[in-house]
Write a protein that holds these residues in place. Sequence first.
Motif, short mmCIF file in Angstrom:
data_model
loop_
_atom_site.label_atom_id
_atom_site.label_comp_id
_atom_site.label_asym_id
_atom_site.label_seq_id
_atom_site.Cartn_x
_atom_site.Cartn_y
_atom_site.Cartn_z
N GLU A 284 0.83 -1.21 0.00
CA GLU A 284 0.00 0.00 0.00
C GLU A 284 0.86 1.25 0.00
N PHE A 285 0.70 2.07 -1.04
CA PHE A 285 1.44 3.32 -1.15
C PHE A 285 0.67 4.44 -0.45
N SER A 286 1.34 5.55 -0.25
CA SER A 286 0.67 6.73 0.30
C SER A 286 -0.36 7.24 -0.71
N PRO A 287 -1.35 8.02 -0.25
CA PRO A 287 -2.51 8.36 -1.10
C PRO A 287 -2.18 9.04 -2.42
N PHE A 288 -1.23 9.95 -2.44
CA PHE A 288 -0.92 10.69 -3.67
C PHE A 288 0.43 10.27 -4.24
N SER A 289 0.65 8.98 -4.32
CA SER A 289 1.83 8.46 -5.01
C SER A 289 1.32 7.42 -6.00
N PHE A 290 1.90 7.41 -7.20
CA PHE A 290 1.28 6.67 -8.29
C PHE A 290 2.32 5.87 -9.09
N THR A 291 1.93 4.66 -9.45
CA THR A 291 2.80 3.81 -10.26
C THR A 291 2.69 4.13 -11.75
N ARG A 292 1.80 5.05 -12.10
CA ARG A 292 1.66 5.47 -13.49
C ARG A 292 1.36 6.96 -13.52
N SER A 293 1.48 7.56 -14.69
CA SER A 293 1.20 8.97 -14.83
C SER A 293 -0.29 9.24 -14.62
N TYR A 294 -0.61 10.33 -13.95
CA TYR A 294 -1.99 10.62 -13.59
C TYR A 294 -2.34 12.06 -13.96
N GLY A 295 -1.90 12.51 -15.13
CA GLY A 295 -2.12 13.89 -15.52
C GLY A 295 -3.18 14.02 -16.59
N MET A 296 -4.06 15.02 -16.44
CA MET A 296 -5.10 15.28 -17.43
C MET A 296 -4.83 16.57 -18.18
N ASP A 297 -5.07 16.55 -19.47
CA ASP A 297 -4.97 17.72 -20.33
C ASP A 297 -6.26 18.54 -20.18
N ASN A 298 -6.12 19.83 -19.84
CA ASN A 298 -7.31 20.67 -19.64
C ASN A 298 -7.58 21.60 -20.82
N ALA A 299 -7.01 21.27 -21.99
CA ALA A 299 -7.10 22.17 -23.15
C ALA A 299 -8.54 22.37 -23.62
N ARG A 300 -9.36 21.32 -23.55
CA ARG A 300 -10.73 21.48 -24.05
C ARG A 300 -11.49 22.51 -23.21
N ALA A 301 -11.44 22.37 -21.89
CA ALA A 301 -12.14 23.33 -21.03
C ALA A 301 -11.57 24.73 -21.18
N THR A 302 -10.27 24.83 -21.34
CA THR A 302 -9.63 26.14 -21.53
C THR A 302 -10.12 26.77 -22.83
N ARG A 303 -10.18 25.97 -23.88
CA ARG A 303 -10.65 26.47 -25.18
C ARG A 303 -12.11 26.93 -25.10
#
Length: 327
Positions: A284-303
């Motif tokens: 069990e890892f700590s809550p905000f540590s990740f074995t994979r990338s967890y990033g979202m692109d916000n370009a649609r909402a920005t546009r």
Amino acid sequence: MTTGSAEQDRGEGHYGRGTVREVCVIGGNRYFGKRLIARLTAAGDRVTVINRGSSAPPVGTIHLVADRNDENSLENALGSRTFDVVVDQVCYTPRQAEIARRVFAGRTRRYVMTSTVEVYEHEDSADLVREDAVNPRTVPVDLELPWDEPEFLDTHYGEGKRQAEAVFAADPEFPYVAVRVAHVLGGDADFTGRLDHYAERIRAGEAIAVPATNHPATYIHVEEIADFLAWAAGETFTGPVNAASHGVLTTGELCEALTEHLSGGRTEFRSEFQAVFRSVEVGEFSPFSFTRSYGMDNARATRLGFAFGEAREWLPRAVAETLGKVN
């Protein structure tokens, strides 16, 4: 009633501005849901809150008691009511989505479902993930899975949200939006305890478990996601949309902000509150540590016109709010 296509990117106006909008919020009794309702009522909207009656809705709202898992209960509570917008804060399964789609078809011009970054749990890209990485129209739906079992639902949270989105997307005449929310931080009512997890270990000098390769993630402040949902309720686009502040944060950056707060910014005390990381291969890892990338692109909402903040700029504020020491 004009519904538009399922993946529309018009962003060409607002519903009901200049008149009192009828807005229905399903759930919304805690954290950013309460903030959303406050924004809607402050804007002059007439807000109807639907829940099971276990807690009173915010002052100034209309309260309907219903079990959203029971179609007859929901139909009876609503009666002949119709809405300009419905914001569904508590849709976790395709069964719930099926009921909602049937009940609200023809009752609303817009249906905003609060979804999650967890719909991307099978993606692993160093690049920020765009909405088209998970197309709800191609997600298979299985209503026979044990969605009513809490343990199953807890371990299939992302899948439940994916399939719920798919149910709404399957009907091209249903004007849905799925707001895929990044990890939320900040506020004095964060019930998740995730930042507290780090603070407790930093105070005690205990090691923080992280994967051997620890990836960053995108986040959003609790006030910002409330702003976003209120904004999305009044727009005209449909389909999935990512909601995340600009920039990614690492576990180290979160702990650095916590250390700064716990030490009061004084260099002489920082060594007492230094985060110590322990790499583990499994467990069990700590809550905000990740074995994979967890990033979202916000370009649609920005546009489409929403102006996000910078995560690194609001992080110190979020830490101070959550730990209860806001200047």
